[in-house]
Design an enzyme around this catalytic site. Structure first.
Site, PDB file in Angstrom:
ATOM      1  N   LEU A  86       5.532   7.267  -8.326  1.00  0.00           N
ATOM      2  CA  LEU A  86       4.617   7.048  -7.198  1.00  0.00           C
ATOM      3  C   LEU A  86       5.094   7.844  -5.976  1.00  0.00           C
ATOM      4  CD1 LEU A  86       2.178   5.524  -5.938  1.00  0.00           C
ATOM      5  CD2 LEU A  86       3.774   3.713  -5.290  1.00  0.00           C
ATOM      6  N   TRP A 128      12.757  10.513  -5.993  1.00  0.00           N
ATOM      7  CA  TRP A 128      13.408   9.191  -5.902  1.00  0.00           C
ATOM      8  C   TRP A 128      12.897   8.269  -7.002  1.00  0.00           C
ATOM      9  CZ3 TRP A 128      17.496   9.925  -3.313  1.00  0.00           C
ATOM     10  CH2 TRP A 128      17.493  10.810  -2.233  1.00  0.00           C
ATOM     11  N   PHE A 157       0.488  -0.090  11.244  1.00  0.00           N
ATOM     12  CA  PHE A 157       1.100   0.964  10.417  1.00  0.00           C
ATOM     13  C   PHE A 157       0.979   2.331  11.081  1.00  0.00           C
ATOM     14  CE2 PHE A 157       0.669  -2.396   7.396  1.00  0.00           C
ATOM     15  CZ  PHE A 157       1.766  -2.241   6.564  1.00  0.00           C
ATOM     16  N   ARG A 198       9.268  -6.180  -6.107  1.00  0.00           N
ATOM     17  CA  ARG A 198       9.988  -6.634  -4.909  1.00  0.00           C
ATOM     18  C   ARG A 198      10.564  -8.031  -5.094  1.00  0.00           C
ATOM     19  NH1 ARG A 198       5.177  -4.234  -1.187  1.00  0.00           N
ATOM     20  NH2 ARG A 198       6.056  -2.121  -1.099  1.00  0.00           N
ATOM     21  N   CYS A 258       2.090  -3.364  -8.489  1.00  0.00           N
ATOM     22  CA  CYS A 258       3.323  -3.224  -9.276  1.00  0.00           C
ATOM     23  C   CYS A 258       4.534  -3.372  -8.353  1.00  0.00           C
ATOM     24  CB  CYS A 258       3.391  -1.867  -9.980  1.00  0.00           C
ATOM     25  SG  CYS A 258       2.034  -1.579 -11.137  1.00  0.00           S
ATOM     26  N   THR A 315      10.444  -0.250   2.830  1.00  0.00           N
ATOM     27  CA  THR A 315      11.607  -0.324   3.724  1.00  0.00           C
ATOM     28  C   THR A 315      11.587  -1.630   4.506  1.00  0.00           C
ATOM     29  OG1 THR A 315      10.450   0.640   5.610  1.00  0.00           O
ATOM     30  CG2 THR A 315      11.504   2.187   4.074  1.00  0.00           C
ATOM     31  N   ASN A 336       4.692  -4.904  -5.516  1.00  0.00           N
ATOM     32  CA  ASN A 336       4.778  -6.285  -5.061  1.00  0.00           C
ATOM     33  C   ASN A 336       5.506  -7.144  -6.094  1.00  0.00           C
ATOM     34  OD1 ASN A 336       3.982  -7.778  -2.777  1.00  0.00           O
ATOM     35  ND2 ASN A 336       2.616  -8.953  -4.097  1.00  0.00           N
ATOM     36  N   GLU A 394      11.499   0.118  -2.445  1.00  0.00           N
ATOM     37  CA  GLU A 394      10.509  -0.938  -2.684  1.00  0.00           C
ATOM     38  C   GLU A 394       9.942  -1.459  -1.359  1.00  0.00           C
ATOM     39  OE1 GLU A 394       9.494  -2.024  -5.654  1.00  0.00           O
ATOM     40  OE2 GLU A 394      10.914  -0.944  -6.905  1.00  0.00           O
ATOM     41  N   SER A 421       6.737   5.986   2.477  1.00  0.00           N
ATOM     42  CA  SER A 421       6.114   4.741   2.931  1.00  0.00           C
ATOM     43  C   SER A 421       4.590   4.814   2.940  1.00  0.00           C
ATOM     44  CB  SER A 421       6.622   4.379   4.333  1.00  0.00           C
ATOM     45  OG  SER A 421       7.987   3.997   4.263  1.00  0.00           O
TER      46      SER A 421
END
Lengths: 264, 391
Positions: free
Chosen positions: B136, B167, B391, B251, B246, B373, B248, B371, B143
């Site tokens: 992703l 990453w 945001f 986390r 996914c 920040t 969520n 997952e 972010s």
């Protein structure tokens, strides 16, 4: 083949024990319990024998109602069903053996597998007593004739082999290894080097939830379990004194002679 | 001196767990103690992921642990959380492997995949025979995944994928990647594809000089006109909401996991300060030291009970994304603080790999950021509290 396997709940050996206010018991608040490591080995061996010869593994335990956790652990390892004798009071090895005698008579297994001792009381009695009360042959301290790092372990060569109605048991004896043949049914107790027990996998823990645990009590089995062994007092081992450093061997010899008095 | 009480007694959550949950925790803890703990410091130092543990994790039943069917055990969120907790008490990188396999890749296929995709991949992934990664994040879009540049273009019965991802945990060892790409310009066009290793134009790259999660594999994915069939598209995934759901899910495992690391650090700090004598007395007898330990215990105990409460809500299907954000943010923050404080309490020994606390601290720097920040979760929580998006 029907295998009866005994499991006992013991206090976690990694937890520091506290003695109760009456000096005759262990303080049980917040105590962690595990399956007796020797019994875990018995369960593992029972499962391996069952997988080889077909049949079933029945695990049995005596203790308060939450002993079901240890039975559930054995079921998650792969045992087929469980029997729990609910008893919250005091109990000695003789009481346990007499209860197991009744379970044996009800289930009529081909072999009884038990840990050679439980790590809490360290009595080593229940297995031999059960064999005596049942008039069965016994083979204690089933082990292997090699270390676990050997090819034997890698190839899973068992320390207990069953052919027909005979069990061949490799056992540890003072200074060596002894191989016994016993007629089945028999009581076999297990030692540390017999196998490395498996971890209950998470799917098997889930499946174990659905396996049967049948409950009995000493009363329903008609056994008087009033202990014959009386506990007078528990005490912790004395704290070890700090060691001393000596400058040379002459000083060491002098101390061994005059203070420790182990040489003259 | 009175008898010390353990952290476990202080949290006292054992009485709140079912028999099955306690058994799951004990079994995973034992596996970690016997199989992971002895090798982990070396793996971290060498920058090696202990691949030999993958089939063992599969046999233990952790992978896909909280999913139902297709060879997965169907554990409760609480039991799965406790498994993450015990694994991360050893190392955050090991837990990250489990999280990505379970909560990102297997979950994505389980929730958004076709029946054929589920049957093909999930049992193999649960057994640890197929490893997955989740593509992703991009080099320029962390972010704000909605700004992703990776594109999927229809080509008859096939799709052409172009772009790059960075990453990505497990990238270099993955057999399959769930890759997210846009088919148009807006976020609603985000679509998921299963890309298999070896596909032409598809490659993984290393991220050199990583100073965190060294016992875990992290890399980049490059997609150069990769052709995948329509059957490899996740049919039920429509829009950015799919990959976010996914995340969520993952986390939650992160939040439970980092507490394991925090607990390990605090236990190490307590043991060390009780055993280490300076100025003629154990460090643990110093007020400054006790205050640090008390502060850490405060946070770990609170976070453990909060986690358990939220896990029960998750099992009832009542856990909101804002609650997940609160939990992830809180736990990652207090775990990182506990690791840093423990490192300091261990003095010079704190920087040695033999005492584990600095390894945990370095790993937890990543969990603080990945997952979602710390700051992004503050914004999610802020939006939930005020109704205003910042945001």
């Amino acid at each position: 083949m029907k295998i009866l396997c005994t499991v006992k709940r013991v206090t976690d050996p990694e937890v520091k024990l506290k003695i109760g206010a009456d000096q005759k018991s262990i303080a049980t608040d917040n105590l962690k319990y595990v399956l007796n490591p020797f019994d875990e080995i018995a369960v593992e061996e029972a499962i391996r024998l069952r997988d080889k010869h077909q049949g079933e593994v029945i695990v049995v335990s005596v203790g308060p109602s939450d002993v079901s956790t240890q039975l559930r652990t054995a079921l998650a390892m792969g045992a087929d069903r469980a029997i729990q004798i609910v008893h919250a009071g005091e109990l000695d090895s003789d009481g346990v053996a007499r209860l197991l005698q009744k379970v044996y008579e009800q289930e009529k297994p081909d072999v009884v597998l038990m840990g050679k001792l439980s790590v809490d009381n360290d009595s080593w009695q229940a297995g031999p007593l059960l064999a005596e009360y049942l008039g069965l042959p016994q083979a204690t301290y089933a082990s292997k004739n090699d270390s676990l790092e050997s090819d034997n372990e890698k190839n899973k060569v068992p320390g207990i082999t069953i052919e027909g109605t005979t069990a061949t048991v490799v056992r540890e004896a003072d200074g060596g290894i002894e191989t016994l043949k016993v007629q089945l049914p028999a009581v076999i107790t297990t030692d540390l080097r017999l196998n490395i027990p498996r971890y209950p996998s998470l799917p098997n823990i889930m499946k174990a939830k659905k396996k049967e645990i049948k409950e009995h009590t000493p009363q329903s089995l008609g056994v008087d379990v009033t202990p014959k062994v009386r506990v007078l007092k528990f005490e912790l081992p004395p704290a070890r004194k700090a060691g001393v450093k000596v400058a040379d061997s002459a000083e060491l010899l002098a101390k061994l002679r005059s203070e420790a008095k182990v040489i003259s | 001196m009175s008898t010390p009480v353990s952290l476990e007694e202080l949290i006292a959550w054992t009485s709140l767990l079912s028999e099955e949950e306690r058994l799951v925790r004990a079994s995973v803890a034992r596996f970690v103690r016997d199989r992971c703990q002895p090798i982990i410091a070396g793996c971290f130092e060498d920058g090696e992921f202990p691949k030999q543990l993958i089939p063992e994790l599969g046999a233990l039943g952790v992978l896909g642990g909280n999913l139902e069917g297709y060879g997965c055990p169907g554990m409760s969120a609480v039991a799965y959380g406790l498994a993450c907790h015990e694994i991360e008490a050893c190392d955050s990188g090991l837990r990250s492997f489990v999280s990505v396999q379970t909560s990102l890749v297997m979950y994505a296929i389980h929730r958004f995949g076709s029946e054929a995709q589920k049957r093909k991949w999930l049992p193999e992934m649960a057994a640890g025979r197929v490893i997955g990664c989740f593509g992703l994040t991009e080099p320029d879009h962390g972010s704000d995944p909605g700004g992703m540049k990776t594109r999927a273009k229809r080509d008859g019965d096939f799709w052409r994928l172009n772009g790059s991802k960075l990453w990505i945990t497990n990238a270099q060892i993955a057999d399959i990647a769930v890759v997210w790409a846009k088919t148009g310009d807006d976020e609603k066009s985000v679509t998921g594809f299963i890309v298999e290793r070896g596909a032409e134009g598809f490659s993984a790259t290393d991220i050199p000089r990583k100073l965190s999660m060294r016992a875990s594999v992290t890399g980049g994915l490059s997609l150069d006109d990769v052709r995948v069939s329509e059957a490899s598209r996740l049919p039920e995934a429509r829009g950015l909401g799919a990959p976010l759901s996914c995340l969520n899910n993952a986390r939650f495992g992160v939040a439970f996991g980092v507490l394991g690391a925090a607990r390990a650090c605090l236990e190490q700090a307590i043991a060390y300060t009780m055993g280490r004598t300076q100025f003629g007395v154990p460090l643990a007898r110093k007020q400054l030291v006790q205050q640090e330990l008390a502060d850490m215990a405060n946070e770990v105990v609170k976070a453990s009970l909060l986690s358990l409460h939220f896990a029960r809500l998750k099992d009832e299907g009542k856990l909101s994304p804002a609650q997940v954000s609160l939990l992830k943010r809180n736990n990652c923050r207090i775990a990182l603080e506990a690791a840093r404080k423990s490192r300091a309490l261990l003095g010079a020994n704190g920087v040695s790999g033999d005492y584990h606390v600095m390894r945990h601290a370095m790993n937890l720097e990543s969990t603080y950021t990945y997952e979602g920040t710390n700051e992004i979760h503050a914004l999610i929580l802020g939006r939930a509290l005020t109704g205003e998006s910042a945001f």
